[in-house]
Scaffold this motif. Structure first.
Motif, short mmCIF file in Angstrom:
data_model
loop_
_atom_site.label_atom_id
_atom_site.label_comp_id
_atom_site.label_asym_id
_atom_site.label_seq_id
_atom_site.Cartn_x
_atom_site.Cartn_y
_atom_site.Cartn_z
N PHE A 133 0.85 -1.18 0.00
CA PHE A 133 0.00 0.00 0.00
C PHE A 133 0.89 1.23 0.00
O PHE A 133 1.94 1.25 0.63
CB PHE A 133 -0.89 0.03 1.26
CG PHE A 133 -1.96 -1.00 1.26
CD1 PHE A 133 -3.21 -0.72 0.72
CD2 PHE A 133 -1.74 -2.26 1.80
CE1 PHE A 133 -4.20 -1.67 0.72
CE2 PHE A 133 -2.73 -3.22 1.81
CZ PHE A 133 -3.97 -2.93 1.27
N LEU A 134 0.46 2.23 -0.70
CA LEU A 134 1.22 3.46 -0.75
C LEU A 134 0.32 4.60 -0.26
O LEU A 134 -0.77 4.82 -0.81
CB LEU A 134 1.68 3.75 -2.19
CG LEU A 134 2.48 5.01 -2.42
CD1 LEU A 134 3.79 4.98 -1.62
CD2 LEU A 134 2.78 5.17 -3.89
N PHE A 135 0.74 5.30 0.79
CA PHE A 135 -0.01 6.42 1.32
C PHE A 135 0.74 7.70 1.01
O PHE A 135 1.96 7.77 1.18
CB PHE A 135 -0.19 6.28 2.84
CG PHE A 135 -1.03 5.11 3.22
CD1 PHE A 135 -2.41 5.19 3.22
CD2 PHE A 135 -0.44 3.90 3.58
CE1 PHE A 135 -3.19 4.11 3.58
CE2 PHE A 135 -1.20 2.81 3.94
CZ PHE A 135 -2.59 2.91 3.93
N ARG A 136 0.02 8.71 0.58
CA ARG A 136 0.64 9.99 0.25
C ARG A 136 -0.09 11.11 0.98
O ARG A 136 -1.31 11.08 1.09
CB ARG A 136 0.56 10.26 -1.24
CG ARG A 136 1.39 9.35 -2.06
CD ARG A 136 1.45 9.83 -3.50
NE ARG A 136 2.29 8.93 -4.27
CZ ARG A 136 1.91 8.32 -5.37
NH1 ARG A 136 0.73 8.53 -5.87
NH2 ARG A 136 2.73 7.51 -5.99
N ASP A 137 0.67 12.11 1.43
CA ASP A 137 0.06 13.32 1.98
C ASP A 137 -0.57 14.09 0.83
O ASP A 137 0.03 14.21 -0.25
CB ASP A 137 1.10 14.20 2.67
CG ASP A 137 1.56 13.63 4.00
OD1 ASP A 137 0.76 12.90 4.61
OD2 ASP A 137 2.68 13.92 4.41
N ARG A 138 -1.74 14.61 1.07
CA ARG A 138 -2.43 15.41 0.07
C ARG A 138 -2.51 16.85 0.57
O ARG A 138 -2.67 17.08 1.77
CB ARG A 138 -3.84 14.88 -0.19
CG ARG A 138 -3.85 13.45 -0.70
CD ARG A 138 -3.35 13.41 -2.12
NE ARG A 138 -3.41 12.04 -2.62
CZ ARG A 138 -2.66 11.60 -3.59
NH1 ARG A 138 -1.78 12.38 -4.15
NH2 ARG A 138 -2.78 10.38 -3.99
#
Length: 163
Positions: free
Chosen positions: A19-24
């Protein structure tokens, strides 16, 4: 759309991936930020006479801390530089939710027609005032206002005749 029946192996294949989580860059709407809103209510109540605030006083102060322009308009009205019809107060439904939450948490209590700080609320206020890193902008805008905000001044803001 093609609907495929989920099998344990198919589900495992889908979930067995990284899983890849990114700050938005988008922020959450203010009504979804109770961690910010409830302490703000405490600050607003503290800026009223006797640290007791009517519903209208809280909305006026909340409007004032939304922008430096609003705070400036309120300050000019309170010092008599402009008439009440120049300071158009905006009511914000998210504030009502924060007030209800602060009341439910026992941080503020309802006394006749005023919200007042409870012991827990005064303790939170002391912590907020001693911490120079929280609600910096809001504290600065509130400090710049003539104090305290009276119900008489607020009533004049809301008593307008239609044009």
């Amino acid at each position: 759309w093609i609907v495929m029946p989920a099998t344990d192996s198919h589900l495992h294949d889908v979930l067995d991936r990284p899983f890849l989580f990114r700050d938005r860059p988008s922020s959450a709407p203010s009504d979804l930020r109770p961690v910010w809103r409830v302490p703000l209510v405490v600050l607003l109540v503290s800026r009223c006479r006797g640290q007791q605030a009517t519903h209208e006083q809280l909305h006026v102060l909340n409007w004032a801390v939304r922008s430096s322009g609003s705070a400036e308009l309120l300050g000019e009205y309170l010092t008599g530089q402009i008439p009440p019809d120049r300071a158009i107060v905006r009511m914000e439904p998210a504030l009502d939710r924060a007030i209800a939450l602060a009341g439910g948490l026992g941080i503020i209590v309802w006394k006749a027609k005023y919200w007042a700080l409870s012991d827990k609320g005064r303790e939170l206020l002391d912590n907020l005032q001693s911490d120079e890193l929280v609600l910096v902008r809001e504290k600065r805008l509130l400090e710049a206002l003539p104090k305290p905000l009276t119900q008489t001044a607020v009533a004049a803001l809301f008593q307008r005749t239609p044009r």
